[in-house]
Design an enzyme around this catalytic site. Structure first.
Site, mmCIF file in Angstrom:
data_model
loop_
_atom_site.group_PDB
_atom_site.id
_atom_site.type_symbol
_atom_site.label_atom_id
_atom_site.label_comp_id
_atom_site.label_asym_id
_atom_site.label_seq_id
_atom_site.Cartn_x
_atom_site.Cartn_y
_atom_site.Cartn_z
ATOM 1 N N ARG A 91 -69.946 -72.901 38.257
ATOM 2 C CA ARG A 91 -69.598 -74.230 38.166
ATOM 3 C C ARG A 91 -69.235 -74.778 39.485
ATOM 4 N NH1 ARG A 91 -65.717 -77.801 39.668
ATOM 5 N NH2 ARG A 91 -64.086 -76.195 39.306
ATOM 6 N N ASP A 92 -68.044 -74.789 40.056
ATOM 7 C CA ASP A 92 -67.730 -75.401 41.236
ATOM 8 C C ASP A 92 -69.142 -74.838 42.348
ATOM 9 O OD1 ASP A 92 -66.549 -76.362 43.729
ATOM 10 O OD2 ASP A 92 -64.606 -75.676 42.682
ATOM 11 N N HIS A 145 -55.843 -72.883 43.144
ATOM 12 C CA HIS A 145 -57.655 -73.291 43.391
ATOM 13 C C HIS A 145 -57.774 -73.717 44.802
ATOM 14 C CE1 HIS A 145 -61.409 -74.715 41.764
ATOM 15 N NE2 HIS A 145 -61.247 -75.362 42.794
ATOM 16 N N HIS A 175 -59.780 -74.185 48.434
ATOM 17 C CA HIS A 175 -61.069 -74.218 49.053
ATOM 18 C C HIS A 175 -61.067 -73.655 50.582
ATOM 19 C CE1 HIS A 175 -63.805 -76.252 46.109
ATOM 20 N NE2 HIS A 175 -62.720 -76.251 45.559
ATOM 21 N N CYS A 182 -66.737 -80.288 45.951
ATOM 22 C CA CYS A 182 -66.976 -81.298 45.037
ATOM 23 C C CYS A 182 -67.872 -82.541 45.628
ATOM 24 C CB CYS A 182 -65.499 -81.650 44.855
ATOM 25 S SG CYS A 182 -65.407 -83.304 43.727
ATOM 26 N N ASN A 194 -65.005 -72.533 47.594
ATOM 27 C CA ASN A 194 -63.993 -71.965 47.243
ATOM 28 C C ASN A 194 -63.631 -70.567 47.900
ATOM 29 O OD1 ASN A 194 -63.250 -73.410 44.528
ATOM 30 N ND2 ASN A 194 -65.568 -73.109 44.635
HETATM 31 P P1 HMG Z 1 -68.480 -93.083 33.282
HETATM 32 O O1 HMG Z 1 -69.496 -93.934 33.968
HETATM 33 O O2 HMG Z 1 -66.934 -93.900 33.515
HETATM 34 O O3 HMG Z 1 -68.507 -93.073 31.707
HETATM 35 O O4 HMG Z 1 -68.270 -91.805 33.917
HETATM 36 P P2 HMG Z 1 -68.803 -93.982 30.687
HETATM 37 O O5 HMG Z 1 -68.075 -93.401 29.686
HETATM 38 O O6 HMG Z 1 -68.719 -95.388 30.803
HETATM 39 O O7 HMG Z 1 -70.583 -93.457 30.306
HETATM 40 C C1 HMG Z 1 -71.666 -93.817 31.260
HETATM 41 C C2 HMG Z 1 -72.748 -93.136 30.713
HETATM 42 O O8 HMG Z 1 -72.536 -91.654 31.174
HETATM 43 C C3 HMG Z 1 -73.213 -92.914 29.451
HETATM 44 O O9 HMG Z 1 -74.770 -93.085 29.251
HETATM 45 C C4 HMG Z 1 -72.631 -92.006 28.927
HETATM 46 O O10 HMG Z 1 -73.225 -91.639 27.742
HETATM 47 C C5 HMG Z 1 -72.433 -90.705 29.888
HETATM 48 P P3 HMG Z 1 -75.714 -94.213 29.393
HETATM 49 O O11 HMG Z 1 -75.248 -95.041 28.354
HETATM 50 O O12 HMG Z 1 -75.438 -94.979 30.715
HETATM 51 O O13 HMG Z 1 -77.015 -93.331 29.171
HETATM 52 N N1 HMG Z 1 -71.515 -89.995 29.697
HETATM 53 C C6 HMG Z 1 -71.894 -88.641 29.458
HETATM 54 N N2 HMG Z 1 -73.062 -87.757 29.472
HETATM 55 C C7 HMG Z 1 -72.688 -86.536 29.149
HETATM 56 N N3 HMG Z 1 -71.507 -85.985 29.293
HETATM 57 C C8 HMG Z 1 -70.372 -86.521 29.400
HETATM 58 C C9 HMG Z 1 -70.415 -88.217 29.376
HETATM 59 N N4 HMG Z 1 -69.629 -89.001 29.627
HETATM 60 C C10 HMG Z 1 -70.286 -90.174 29.713
HETATM 61 N N5 HMG Z 1 -69.206 -86.021 29.323
HETATM 62 C C11 HMG Z 1 -67.476 -89.564 33.828
HETATM 63 C C12 HMG Z 1 -67.124 -91.050 33.407
HETATM 64 C C13 HMG Z 1 -66.340 -88.697 33.808
HETATM 65 C C14 HMG Z 1 -68.421 -89.300 32.680
HETATM 66 C C15 HMG Z 1 -68.228 -89.492 35.173
HETATM 67 O O14 HMG Z 1 -67.325 -89.833 35.989
HETATM 68 C C16 HMG Z 1 -68.525 -88.085 35.366
HETATM 69 O O15 HMG Z 1 -69.095 -87.238 34.896
HETATM 70 N N6 HMG Z 1 -67.913 -87.455 36.572
HETATM 71 C C17 HMG Z 1 -68.322 -86.207 36.992
HETATM 72 C C18 HMG Z 1 -67.362 -85.685 37.739
HETATM 73 C C19 HMG Z 1 -67.279 -84.272 38.401
HETATM 74 O O16 HMG Z 1 -67.970 -83.479 37.768
HETATM 75 N N7 HMG Z 1 -66.608 -83.795 39.600
HETATM 76 C C20 HMG Z 1 -66.617 -82.639 39.938
HETATM 77 C C21 HMG Z 1 -65.911 -81.701 39.254
HETATM 78 S S1 HMG Z 1 -64.223 -81.894 39.669
HETATM 79 C C22 HMG Z 1 -64.026 -80.727 41.071
HETATM 80 O O17 HMG Z 1 -65.058 -80.375 41.416
HETATM 81 C C23 HMG Z 1 -62.485 -80.298 41.469
HETATM 82 C C24 HMG Z 1 -62.182 -78.798 40.669
HETATM 83 O O18 HMG Z 1 -63.068 -77.908 41.108
HETATM 84 C C25 HMG Z 1 -60.698 -78.666 41.368
HETATM 85 C C26 HMG Z 1 -60.410 -78.798 42.951
HETATM 86 O O19 HMG Z 1 -61.302 -78.156 43.744
HETATM 87 O O20 HMG Z 1 -59.688 -79.561 43.205
HETATM 88 C C27 HMG Z 1 -62.205 -78.863 39.454
HETATM 89 MG MG MG Z 2 -62.996 -76.992 43.350
#
Ligand code: HMG
Ligand code: MG
Length: 290
Positions: free
Chosen positions: A11-12, A203, A205, A237, A246
């Site tokens: 994933r990450d 967690h 990095h 990210c 990580n």
């Molecule tokens: P949004 O645009 O606010 O969502 O995004 P929405 O509800 O307004 O929907 C917009 C469109 O997205 C719609 O489609 C929805 O159906 C679709 P359209 O009508 O335009 O065709 N949609 C989805 N499709 C599939 N699966 C879903 C979904 N939700 C909405 N679940 C949202 C909000 C959260 C979805 C967006 O901002 C997003 O996906 N962000 C991705 C964030 C991400 O993955 N970040 C990386 C991971 S976090 C990280 O790495 C940190 C971590 O490792 C810890 C650390 O290191 O600190 C965990």
């Molecule tokens: Mg991370």
């Protein structure tokens, strides 16, 4: 206490990789990781496929992996739509994710911290009714790329709110790898006054080269025993500029074994899994004969 390792490479590790790895290769990677004695594998994310196309095959990956009964297969879920998708393929553990920084949270999931916590209440409730394990990440728990140093009290307050909703554990994310050992000591000293260490995962990095030192402090001074890592140190990210990967699983396991910790992960098996991805690793261990 046995060390609990969540391998977050699928994933990450892959969410920010410039190329999209073929679904079949991901499945092979995860199946090989499943032979390495890690406790949990974070398989994918059920997020927007437009924003993170690298993981748009989350359902296919879950449907095709061979599950080892001793391992928990988890995934990131940001909202109800993500939960529905995750439940449709019987994910073992639902991991919601928010941040201690408003700016980062908006850029990452397009929600304020409060909005995300409100959304998670229902997600955690449904996940628990579906007998799923749950985790909540708090990103930028130490430093934010936009807001600078984060107040530890804020991290403590968000952690308590999430635990009150019933999440099983909090993973404290040093998203941009800028936490120093003193930052880690300060946050853990504060947070462990109110929260059991069993509920805390670290967690880290590697951006500033302090991840191993940070694990050392968490383990030695606070007896934290749950860590996230990714084989080869891959990751980052997409919404945190300049964040590197990580802590590498092989580096983490090697260090903990040298410290006499009870860690069961087979380093060679982990490296074998990683090698099929053909991604360059910053970690040197994979090139050595152990
Ligand atoms: P949004 O645009 O606010 O969502 O995004 P929405 O509800 O307004 O929907 C917009 C469109 O997205 C719609 O489609 C929805 O159906 C679709 P359209 O009508 O335009 O065709 N949609 C989805 N499709 C599939 N699966 C879903 C979904 N939700 C909405 N679940 C949202 C909000 C959260 C979805 C967006 O901002 C997003 O996906 N962000 C991705 C964030 C991400 O993955 N970040 C990386 C991971 S976090 C990280 O790495 C940190 C971590 O490792 C810890 C650390 O290191 O600190 C965990
Ligand atoms: Mg991370």
């Amino acid at each position: 206490m046995k060390i609990y390792i969540t391998e977050v490479g699928p994933r990450d590790g892959l969410q920010n990789y410039p190329k999209i790895i073929d679904t079949k290769k991901k499945v092979e990677f995860i199946n090989l990781l499943s032979e390495s004695n890690v406790d949990e594998i974070e398989v994918s994310s059920f997020v927007s496929p437009k924003l993170v196309p690298q993981l748009s095959d989350a359902e296919e990956v879950f449907k095709n992996i061979k599950r080892n009964k001793k391992i928990i297969y988890s995934a990131l879920v940001p909202n109800e739509k993500g939960l529905e998708r995750a439940l449709s393929v019987n994910v073992d553990k639902i991991s919601v994710f928010t941040s201690a920084s408003e700016t980062f949270n908006l850029k990452n999931i397009n929600m304020s911290i409060e909005e995300s916590l409100n959304k998670f209440k229902n997600i955690i409730k449904i996940a628990k009714e579906s007998s799923k394990l749950t985790r909540a990440y708090i990103s930028t728990a130490f430093w934010c790329p936009y807001e600078g140093k984060i107040d530890s009290m804020k991290v403590r307050d968000i952690s308590l709110k999430l635990l009150n909703m019933g999440v099983d554990e909090i993973s404290l994310g040093d998203t941009i790898g800028k936490a120093s050992p003193d930052d880690v000591r300060e946050l853990l000293e504060l947070i462990l006054k109110d929260i059991k260490r069993d509920n805390i995962v670290m967690h880290f990095h590697v951006t500033y080269g302090m991840a191993s030192a940070n694990v050392y402090i968490a383990y030695r001074e606070f007896s934290i025993y749950k860590f996230d890592s990714s084989v080869g140190g891959i990751g980052g990210c997409p919404f945190a500029p300049n964040a590197r990967g990580n802590i590498a699983t092989e580096d983490l396991v090697y260090m903990l074994k040298r410290l006499g910790a009870n860690v069961m992960v087979d380093i060679e098996k982990v490296i074998q899994a990683y090698s099929i991805l053909e991604i360059e690793s910053y970690s040197y261990i994979s090139k050595l004969k152990l």
